[in-house]
Write a protein that holds these residues in place. Structure first.
Motif, short mmCIF file in Angstrom:
data_model
loop_
_atom_site.label_atom_id
_atom_site.label_comp_id
_atom_site.label_asym_id
_atom_site.label_seq_id
_atom_site.Cartn_x
_atom_site.Cartn_y
_atom_site.Cartn_z
N ASP A 1 0.81 -1.21 0.00
CA ASP A 1 0.00 0.00 0.00
C ASP A 1 0.85 1.26 0.00
N ARG A 2 2.13 1.12 0.32
CA ARG A 2 3.00 2.29 0.43
C ARG A 2 4.19 2.22 -0.53
N ARG A 3 4.27 1.16 -1.33
CA ARG A 3 5.37 1.02 -2.28
C ARG A 3 5.17 1.99 -3.44
N ILE A 4 6.23 2.66 -3.85
CA ILE A 4 6.12 3.63 -4.94
C ILE A 4 5.68 2.93 -6.22
N SER A 5 4.68 3.49 -6.88
CA SER A 5 4.09 2.89 -8.07
C SER A 5 5.04 2.94 -9.27
N PRO A 6 5.07 1.88 -10.08
CA PRO A 6 5.84 1.92 -11.33
C PRO A 6 5.34 3.01 -12.28
N VAL A 7 4.06 3.34 -12.19
CA VAL A 7 3.51 4.41 -13.03
C VAL A 7 4.19 5.73 -12.70
N PHE A 8 4.30 6.02 -11.41
CA PHE A 8 4.98 7.25 -10.99
C PHE A 8 6.45 7.24 -11.40
N LEU A 9 7.12 6.11 -11.19
CA LEU A 9 8.53 6.01 -11.56
C LEU A 9 8.71 6.20 -13.06
N GLY A 10 7.75 5.69 -13.85
CA GLY A 10 7.81 5.86 -15.29
C GLY A 10 7.69 7.32 -15.70
N ILE A 11 6.76 8.04 -15.05
CA ILE A 11 6.59 9.46 -15.35
C ILE A 11 7.84 10.24 -14.97
N ALA A 12 8.41 9.90 -13.81
CA ALA A 12 9.64 10.55 -13.37
C ALA A 12 10.79 10.27 -14.35
N ALA A 13 10.83 9.06 -14.88
CA ALA A 13 11.88 8.70 -15.84
C ALA A 13 11.71 9.50 -17.14
N VAL A 14 10.47 9.67 -17.58
CA VAL A 14 10.21 10.47 -18.78
C VAL A 14 10.69 11.91 -18.56
N ALA A 15 10.41 12.46 -17.38
CA ALA A 15 10.85 13.81 -17.07
C ALA A 15 12.38 13.90 -17.08
N ALA A 16 13.04 12.88 -16.54
CA ALA A 16 14.50 12.89 -16.50
C ALA A 16 15.11 12.81 -17.89
N VAL A 17 14.57 11.93 -18.73
CA VAL A 17 15.10 11.77 -20.09
C VAL A 17 14.86 13.04 -20.91
N ALA A 18 13.66 13.60 -20.81
CA ALA A 18 13.36 14.83 -21.55
C ALA A 18 14.21 15.98 -21.03
N GLY A 19 14.43 16.03 -19.72
CA GLY A 19 15.30 17.07 -19.17
C GLY A 19 16.72 16.93 -19.69
N TRP A 20 17.19 15.70 -19.79
CA TRP A 20 18.52 15.45 -20.36
C TRP A 20 18.58 15.92 -21.82
N VAL B 1 3.39 16.70 -13.72
CA VAL B 1 2.61 15.57 -13.23
C VAL B 1 3.26 14.97 -11.99
N VAL B 2 4.59 14.90 -11.97
CA VAL B 2 5.31 14.44 -10.78
C VAL B 2 4.96 15.32 -9.58
N SER B 3 4.92 16.62 -9.79
CA SER B 3 4.59 17.53 -8.69
C SER B 3 3.13 17.37 -8.26
N LEU B 4 2.24 17.05 -9.21
CA LEU B 4 0.85 16.79 -8.86
C LEU B 4 0.75 15.57 -7.94
N CYS B 5 1.51 14.54 -8.28
CA CYS B 5 1.51 13.32 -7.45
C CYS B 5 2.04 13.62 -6.06
N LEU B 6 3.11 14.41 -5.97
CA LEU B 6 3.68 14.76 -4.67
C LEU B 6 2.71 15.64 -3.87
N HIS B 7 2.00 16.51 -4.56
CA HIS B 7 0.99 17.37 -3.93
C HIS B 7 -0.07 16.51 -3.24
N GLU B 8 -0.60 15.53 -3.99
CA GLU B 8 -1.65 14.69 -3.43
C GLU B 8 -1.09 13.72 -2.37
N TYR B 9 0.13 13.27 -2.57
CA TYR B 9 0.77 12.42 -1.56
C TYR B 9 0.88 13.16 -0.23
#
Length: 268
Positions: free
Chosen positions: A9-28, A51-59
């Motif tokens: 219930d508290r493990r970070i979702s692969p969906v979130f990690l995927g979005i974060a990875a997209v942000a990192a690659v695009a930032g690169w 979207v990452v910040s939206l997830c952190l906001h709701e978290y």
């Protein structure tokens, strides 16, 4: 002792990690200017980071509610940072991203459902509502850190523009969401301190608060005053107006960035 179910219930979702990875690659891609269309790279980077910040906001809302007594947020998956677990996908992700694309400003929508009856004490209720916007404030400080720390040596101009616009989104999200408007977190902060009669009268308008704020920002005079205040705060954090506006122009690349903002191509 926590069970396997509790941990899941508290493990970070692969969906979130995927979005974060997209942000990192695009930032690169923005940083290295690898030949990927600059405007498109900025669009992907800023959107994914938003979207990452939206997830952190709701978290932050959910985590604060958990410590306030609402243990149901774990079972609902709110602590996994998975945006697909939110109550309203339209309000959680679609509308906030649309506000950025069309209006160029950040405004998180309502997403997680907190069982307020489980939380005791007005201060705890206020903290649950305030936690989300405070996350945007923290995100803005992180985005602007290279500017107010004067650590921009070696940072490509294009990446500075993108980071400045991302910071603008976080500042606008924090300010707008702290407005005492029904349906926004700012109203949630003060609601526990209002009388039952006032809360009952205001409740029917909560579903329209978000759209009302969006509509007001389309009024040129209101828009001018609001963004004047936003840029004033950004300048206090070391982000000049030109950098943020060049970042916005690059993000909205379909509006012919170099033609509309030719100064961006030669700005320092």
């Amino acid at each position: 002792m926590s069970t396997a179910a509790d941990r899941s219930d508290r493990r970070i979702s692969p969906v979130f990690l995927g979005i974060a990875a997209v942000a990192a690659v695009a930032g690169w891609a923005v940083w290295t200017d690898t030949g990927y269309p600059y405007g498109l790279a900025v669009f992907v980077f800023v959107t994914a980071a938003w979207v990452v910040s939206l997830c952190l906001h709701e978290y932050a809302h959910a985590r604060t509610a958990l410590h306030g007594g609402d243990t149901s947020v774990a079972a609902k998956g709110y602590l996994t940072l998975d945006p697909l677990r939110y109550t309203h996908a339209l309000l959680s992700i679609v509308l906030p991203v649309l506000f950025v694309i069309v209006g160029g400003f950040g405004l998180p929508g309502g997403a997680v459902f907190i069982e307020r009856g489980r939380i005791r004490g007005r201060w705890r209720h206020s903290l649950v509502s305030a936690a989300g916007p405070l996350t945007n404030v923290l995100f803005a400080l992180v985005c602007t850190a290279p500017f107010w720390l004067h650590a921009l040596d070696g940072v490509p101009r294009e990446f500075r523009y993108a980071l400045a616009f991302l910071a603008l989104l976080q500042v606008t999200a924090a300010i707008l969401n702290l407005l005492p408007v029904p349906g926004l977190d700012g109203y949630g902060v003060i609601e526990p301190w209002l009388s039952y009669r006032i809360r009952r009268r205001v409740e029917p308008f909560a579903q329209f608060g978000l759209l009302a704020v969006f509509g007001l920002l389309w009024i040129p005079e209101v828009n001018g005053v609001f963004f004047g205040a936003v840029h004033g705060l950004l300048e206090a954090l070391g982000v000049d107006r030109l950098g943020a506006e060049c970042g916005r122009a690059a993000y909205q690349f379909w509006e012919n960035w170099n033609e509309e903002y030719p100064v961006c191509a030669t700005a320092p």
